[in-house]
Design a protein around this motif. Sequence first.
Motif, PDB file in Angstrom:
ATOM      1  N   GLU A 108     -59.743  15.178 -22.837  1.00  0.00           N
ATOM      2  CA  GLU A 108     -60.426  16.077 -21.910  1.00  0.00           C
ATOM      3  C   GLU A 108     -61.575  15.384 -21.206  1.00  0.00           C
ATOM      4  O   GLU A 108     -62.269  14.536 -21.776  1.00  0.00           O
ATOM      5  N   VAL A 134     -61.135  26.083 -15.686  1.00  0.00           N
ATOM      6  CA  VAL A 134     -60.183  24.988 -15.511  1.00  0.00           C
ATOM      7  C   VAL A 134     -60.387  23.953 -16.612  1.00  0.00           C
ATOM      8  O   VAL A 134     -61.516  23.692 -17.034  1.00  0.00           O
ATOM      9  N   THR A 182     -59.584  19.974 -17.427  1.00  0.00           N
ATOM     10  CA  THR A 182     -59.205  18.726 -16.768  1.00  0.00           C
ATOM     11  C   THR A 182     -59.186  17.594 -17.776  1.00  0.00           C
ATOM     12  O   THR A 182     -59.899  17.623 -18.777  1.00  0.00           O
ATOM     13  N   TYR A 227     -55.072  18.845 -14.126  1.00  0.00           N
ATOM     14  CA  TYR A 227     -55.944  20.019 -14.215  1.00  0.00           C
ATOM     15  C   TYR A 227     -55.064  21.252 -14.373  1.00  0.00           C
ATOM     16  O   TYR A 227     -53.967  21.328 -13.816  1.00  0.00           O
ATOM     17  N   LEU A 235     -55.557  25.553 -14.476  1.00  0.00           N
ATOM     18  CA  LEU A 235     -56.415  26.735 -14.377  1.00  0.00           C
ATOM     19  C   LEU A 235     -55.997  27.771 -15.412  1.00  0.00           C
ATOM     20  O   LEU A 235     -54.816  27.914 -15.729  1.00  0.00           O
ATOM     21  N   VAL A 262     -65.482  25.051 -11.389  1.00  0.00           N
ATOM     22  CA  VAL A 262     -64.064  24.755 -11.171  1.00  0.00           C
ATOM     23  C   VAL A 262     -63.908  23.691 -10.094  1.00  0.00           C
ATOM     24  O   VAL A 262     -63.186  22.697 -10.264  1.00  0.00           O
ATOM     25  N   LYS A 297     -65.209  20.222 -11.326  1.00  0.00           N
ATOM     26  CA  LYS A 297     -64.337  19.572 -12.308  1.00  0.00           C
ATOM     27  C   LYS A 297     -63.070  19.020 -11.653  1.00  0.00           C
ATOM     28  O   LYS A 297     -62.629  17.904 -11.975  1.00  0.00           O
ATOM     29  N   ILE A 298     -62.493  19.771 -10.736  1.00  0.00           N
ATOM     30  CA  ILE A 298     -61.288  19.297 -10.060  1.00  0.00           C
ATOM     31  C   ILE A 298     -61.612  18.111  -9.151  1.00  0.00           C
ATOM     32  O   ILE A 298     -60.874  17.119  -9.105  1.00  0.00           O
ATOM     33  N   LEU A 341     -62.047  15.097 -11.231  1.00  0.00           N
ATOM     34  CA  LEU A 341     -60.769  14.620 -11.752  1.00  0.00           C
ATOM     35  C   LEU A 341     -60.053  13.757 -10.714  1.00  0.00           C
ATOM     36  O   LEU A 341     -59.531  12.681 -11.037  1.00  0.00           O
ATOM     37  N   VAL A 361     -51.842  12.640 -10.146  1.00  0.00           N
ATOM     38  CA  VAL A 361     -52.449  13.894 -10.601  1.00  0.00           C
ATOM     39  C   VAL A 361     -51.389  14.981 -10.666  1.00  0.00           C
ATOM     40  O   VAL A 361     -50.586  15.139  -9.745  1.00  0.00           O
ATOM     41  N   GLY A 370     -51.287  19.043 -10.931  1.00  0.00           N
ATOM     42  CA  GLY A 370     -52.112  20.239 -10.822  1.00  0.00           C
ATOM     43  C   GLY A 370     -51.307  21.479 -11.148  1.00  0.00           C
ATOM     44  O   GLY A 370     -50.177  21.638 -10.665  1.00  0.00           O
ATOM     45  N   CYS A 388     -62.915  19.990  -2.809  1.00  0.00           N
ATOM     46  CA  CYS A 388     -61.716  19.559  -3.531  1.00  0.00           C
ATOM     47  C   CYS A 388     -60.701  18.928  -2.576  1.00  0.00           C
ATOM     48  O   CYS A 388     -60.068  17.918  -2.913  1.00  0.00           O
TER      49      CYS A 388
END
Length: 280
Positions: free
Chosen positions: A72, A105, A107, A120, A122, A135, A138-139, A142, A153, A155, A177
């Motif tokens: 994490e 979320v 990640t 990631y 949600l 949120v 963090k995204i 990431l 990635v 998602g 984002c």
Amino acid sequence: MKFDLFSKRAAQEPVNTVKEPTETLVCPACKNTYTKDVLRHSLFVCPACGAYIRISARERIALLADQDTFTELNADLTSVDFLSFPGYQEKLTKAKETTGENSAVITGTIKLGGIPCAIYVLDSRFIMASMGSAVGEKITRLFEYATQHHLPVIGIPCSGGARMQEGIVSLMQMAKCSGAVRKHSDAGLLYMVLLTDPTTGGITASIAMEGDITLAEPKALVGFAGRRVIEQTTGADLPPDFQTAEFLLKHGFVDLVLPREKQRDTMTLILRQHQKEALS
């Protein structure tokens, strides 16, 4: 920080131990009740009617990732009630207590079919996975991490949209984002999205529909505004399957509607194919 979703119970419990009640879930379609253990074996698909049952972000990761490979990132990031919005702090506190999470979320990094990637997911249990400052941050972090370490990635959105309690700041997360997604794309890296039920509002208007490859679970609700709002605004009679994954596939917004039991293998295949193309 390593995460193990299913901790192993000791082989022999003390005789006087009081066992906690078995956790159960109700199918949203046929209303049958099952224990979580039963549903794990069916990948949280109702054994009776085949309906998909919503699951937490950590359960989703456990179903998808190679065993013991999830690490994490930014676990301590959480939203702040900077507008002193009435009742918002209480909502945040309750969501944290109910879910055991600091934000909507999760990640981190995983291996899928042996291939390292960032992910990631949600969690709809946390204020309907609405996109607030934590949120978005963090995204964004990431994608920046994935760009720096040359990782694809994955998602997995599931959201009610922007979080109104954070005002314009929540809406600005869409742009922030999206900027990080663009830089990741400019680096020649893969972004694969799996749309789940429901994916709506600002999440749909940004990161959910910006993937290089867009997958969706069967019958997942995917859209921006609600069906009733669209009908009232346009005066149109919408088809019964409007805003479902199948409707989006028919109209070119989704590449593949993917049953849950095929997700690991199909996504691994896509990652391997992209890996070969990147090396060629």
